[in-house]
Design a protein around this motif. Sequence first.
Motif, PDB file in Angstrom:
ATOM      1  N   LYS A  96      -2.441 -47.486  -4.203  1.00 14.13           N
ATOM      2  CA  LYS A  96      -1.224 -46.688  -4.247  1.00 14.13           C
ATOM      3  C   LYS A  96      -1.438 -45.267  -3.763  1.00 14.13           C
ATOM      4  CE  LYS A  96       1.185 -47.457  -8.153  1.00 14.13           C
ATOM      5  NZ  LYS A  96       1.160 -47.705  -9.626  1.00 14.13           N
ATOM      6  N   ASN A  97      -2.660 -45.025  -3.276  1.00 16.09           N
ATOM      7  CA  ASN A  97      -2.929 -43.727  -2.661  1.00 16.09           C
ATOM      8  C   ASN A  97      -2.817 -42.559  -3.641  1.00 16.09           C
ATOM      9  OD1 ASN A  97      -3.875 -42.721  -0.338  1.00 16.09           O
ATOM     10  ND2 ASN A  97      -1.926 -42.687   0.767  1.00 16.09           N
ATOM     11  N   GLU A  98      -3.171 -42.812  -4.886  1.00 17.08           N
ATOM     12  CA  GLU A  98      -3.056 -41.759  -5.904  1.00 17.08           C
ATOM     13  C   GLU A  98      -4.324 -40.933  -6.054  1.00 17.08           C
ATOM     14  OE1 GLU A  98       0.034 -44.458  -8.588  1.00 17.08           O
ATOM     15  OE2 GLU A  98      -1.903 -43.899  -9.443  1.00 17.08           O
ATOM     16  N   LEU A  99      -5.399 -41.381  -5.421  1.00 17.98           N
ATOM     17  CA  LEU A  99      -6.647 -40.623  -5.535  1.00 17.98           C
ATOM     18  C   LEU A  99      -6.748 -39.609  -4.398  1.00 17.98           C
ATOM     19  CD1 LEU A  99      -9.215 -43.429  -6.460  1.00 17.98           C
ATOM     20  CD2 LEU A  99      -7.952 -41.922  -8.004  1.00 17.98           C
ATOM     21  N   GLU A 100      -7.391 -38.492  -4.703  1.00 22.25           N
ATOM     22  CA  GLU A 100      -7.617 -37.487  -3.669  1.00 22.25           C
ATOM     23  C   GLU A 100      -9.039 -36.960  -3.803  1.00 22.25           C
ATOM     24  OE1 GLU A 100      -5.269 -33.881  -4.003  1.00 22.25           O
ATOM     25  OE2 GLU A 100      -5.956 -33.156  -2.038  1.00 22.25           O
ATOM     26  N   VAL A 101      -9.669 -36.722  -2.679  1.00 20.55           N
ATOM     27  CA  VAL A 101     -10.985 -36.093  -2.722  1.00 20.55           C
ATOM     28  C   VAL A 101     -10.813 -34.601  -2.470  1.00 20.55           C
ATOM     29  CG1 VAL A 101     -13.296 -35.995  -1.713  1.00 20.55           C
ATOM     30  CG2 VAL A 101     -12.137 -38.201  -1.937  1.00 20.55           C
ATOM     31  N   MET A 102     -11.353 -33.804  -3.384  1.00 21.93           N
ATOM     32  CA  MET A 102     -11.360 -32.355  -3.205  1.00 21.93           C
ATOM     33  C   MET A 102     -12.771 -31.940  -2.791  1.00 21.93           C
ATOM     34  SD  MET A 102      -8.291 -31.254  -4.350  1.00 21.93           S
ATOM     35  CE  MET A 102      -7.985 -30.067  -5.640  1.00 21.93           C
ATOM     36  N   TYR A 103     -12.871 -30.763  -2.196  1.00 21.45           N
ATOM     37  CA  TYR A 103     -14.159 -30.303  -1.675  1.00 21.45           C
ATOM     38  C   TYR A 103     -14.472 -28.918  -2.224  1.00 21.45           C
ATOM     39  CZ  TYR A 103     -13.286 -34.214   1.362  1.00 21.45           C
ATOM     40  OH  TYR A 103     -13.020 -35.484   1.818  1.00 21.45           O
ATOM     41  N   GLN A 104     -15.669 -28.805  -2.790  1.00 21.35           N
ATOM     42  CA  GLN A 104     -16.101 -27.478  -3.235  1.00 21.35           C
ATOM     43  C   GLN A 104     -17.207 -26.999  -2.296  1.00 21.35           C
ATOM     44  OE1 GLN A 104     -18.038 -26.943  -7.123  1.00 21.35           O
ATOM     45  NE2 GLN A 104     -16.895 -25.018  -7.348  1.00 21.35           N
ATOM     46  N   TRP A 144      -7.250 -37.693  -9.625  1.00 21.66           N
ATOM     47  CA  TRP A 144      -6.269 -38.784  -9.697  1.00 21.66           C
ATOM     48  C   TRP A 144      -4.893 -38.185  -9.960  1.00 21.66           C
ATOM     49  CZ3 TRP A 144      -6.354 -43.045 -14.081  1.00 21.66           C
ATOM     50  CH2 TRP A 144      -5.341 -43.996 -13.819  1.00 21.66           C
ATOM     51  N   HIS A 145      -3.981 -38.376  -9.019  1.00 23.65           N
ATOM     52  CA  HIS A 145      -2.602 -37.922  -9.220  1.00 23.65           C
ATOM     53  C   HIS A 145      -1.835 -39.081  -9.846  1.00 23.65           C
ATOM     54  CE1 HIS A 145      -3.338 -34.280  -6.928  1.00 23.65           C
ATOM     55  NE2 HIS A 145      -3.993 -35.033  -6.068  1.00 23.65           N
ATOM     56  N   HIS A 146      -1.783 -39.083 -11.159  1.00 18.86           N
ATOM     57  CA  HIS A 146      -1.133 -40.167 -11.887  1.00 18.86           C
ATOM     58  C   HIS A 146       0.372 -39.931 -11.878  1.00 18.86           C
ATOM     59  CE1 HIS A 146      -0.006 -42.788 -15.217  1.00 18.86           C
ATOM     60  NE2 HIS A 146      -1.204 -43.351 -15.139  1.00 18.86           N
ATOM     61  N   PRO A 147       1.169 -40.981 -11.557  1.00 12.94           N
ATOM     62  CA  PRO A 147       2.618 -40.781 -11.426  1.00 12.94           C
ATOM     63  C   PRO A 147       3.270 -40.213 -12.690  1.00 12.94           C
ATOM     64  CG  PRO A 147       2.043 -43.127 -11.352  1.00 12.94           C
ATOM     65  CD  PRO A 147       0.772 -42.363 -11.231  1.00 12.94           C
ATOM     66  N   GLU A 148       2.795 -40.600 -13.861  1.00  8.84           N
ATOM     67  CA  GLU A 148       3.398 -40.050 -15.083  1.00  8.84           C
ATOM     68  C   GLU A 148       2.560 -38.954 -15.723  1.00  8.84           C
ATOM     69  OE1 GLU A 148       3.488 -43.954 -16.447  1.00  8.84           O
ATOM     70  OE2 GLU A 148       4.703 -44.116 -14.622  1.00  8.84           O
ATOM     71  N   VAL A 190      -5.120 -35.980 -13.178  1.00 10.02           N
ATOM     72  CA  VAL A 190      -6.141 -36.445 -14.115  1.00 10.02           C
ATOM     73  C   VAL A 190      -7.514 -36.100 -13.542  1.00 10.02           C
ATOM     74  CG1 VAL A 190      -6.966 -38.397 -15.483  1.00 10.02           C
ATOM     75  CG2 VAL A 190      -4.576 -38.334 -14.731  1.00 10.02           C
ATOM     76  N   MET A 191      -8.319 -35.424 -14.364  1.00  8.39           N
ATOM     77  CA  MET A 191      -9.638 -34.983 -13.915  1.00  8.39           C
ATOM     78  C   MET A 191     -10.662 -36.107 -14.085  1.00  8.39           C
ATOM     79  SD  MET A 191      -9.058 -32.008 -12.799  1.00  8.39           S
ATOM     80  CE  MET A 191     -10.559 -31.029 -12.730  1.00  8.39           C
ATOM     81  N   PRO A 192     -11.752 -36.051 -13.315  1.00  2.75           N
ATOM     82  CA  PRO A 192     -12.746 -37.135 -13.360  1.00  2.75           C
ATOM     83  C   PRO A 192     -13.306 -37.421 -14.760  1.00  2.75           C
ATOM     84  CG  PRO A 192     -13.440 -35.398 -11.832  1.00  2.75           C
ATOM     85  CD  PRO A 192     -12.071 -35.070 -12.268  1.00  2.75           C
TER      86      PRO A 192
END
Length: 279
Positions: free
Chosen positions: A36-44, A63-67, A71-73
């Motif tokens: 569902k394409n809710e995960l995103e990779v961020m870069y530090q 994780w961009h949870h719809p509700e 959400v952090m790792p």
Amino acid sequence: AKSTGRNTYQYYRASVGEGATDLFAMESSLRAAIEKNELEVMYQPQISLATGKITGTEALVRWHHPERGLVMPADFIPLAEETGLIVPLGEWVMRRACAQNAEWQKDGFAPMRVAVNLSARQLRIRTLAEKVAQILDETGLDPVWLELELTETMVMRGTNDVIGIMQQLKSLGVCFSIDDFGTGYSSLSYLKRFPINAIKIDRSFVQGVPHDFDDATISKAIIGLGHSLSLKVIAEGVENAEQLAFLREHQCCEAQGYYFSRPVSADALTALLRSNIAM
Ligand code: C2E
Ligand code: CA
Ligand code: CA
Ligand code: CA
């Protein structure tokens, strides 16, 4: 639940205690999250302390949870590890991170490393090296620009299998760093036995420098150890100029932390690269 990391964390701890139903719900939504394409990779960014320039990034999943919102790792990686979902999730992160890093190179930015966190579970998969080779091939990233982060405990718990898998990965050309260094096993012999490139001083030590005597002593010792074993030393969790000055003075190679930048989206990192200022 509120959408900040802290609040979701508490929310999950509470709901896990309520019984298995919520855990199952979360497992199935995490299972679907990739599709569902809710995960995103961020870069530090990781910064060279000699030049102030970005030398690499660490990929960190969100994780961009719809509700539930962001959400952090810490709130889903443990569940992913327990259920085995970390395997497809970890592969997804690696593919994203390698593709993004290859894209930065294609766009003309100076080549840099991308560090990807590996979980214990992934390191036990006998076909891991094949999978990594496939990802590098698909994304067109030269293996020398991929760094895999492992913890001491993962390496030490691992038996001969782990050495074998690490050797296979090493011969692909990828390199390894030891995450959270100093917080796990106290045995140092593995640093020689395993093909390790870099050690990362854990944030808990960096936090106390320069004023806490023990933290300062430990940090200096880790930097010294790195120098004498020809390992690169990266300080994690640098939050202020005093910590940075201490690390510079003691010749730490690289640093990452909120002082320079929080983990940011790929687009925001592109903007940082474009500005190319010394940080
Ligand atoms: P880690 O690998 O030790 O990553 C560093 C964590 O410290 C990140 O938290 C980062 O945002 C945070 N951090 C960086 N600089 C600072 C600072 O100056 N101050 C403070 N207070 N924190 C700082 P994050 O992104 O929440 O990740 C937490 C942990 O989740 C990671 O710890 C890693 O163990 C795990 N993780 C994240 N992404 C992945 C992944 O793709 N795969 C696996 N297996 N684990 C992951
Ligand atoms: Ca890490
Ligand atoms: Ca770490
Ligand atoms: Ca950690």
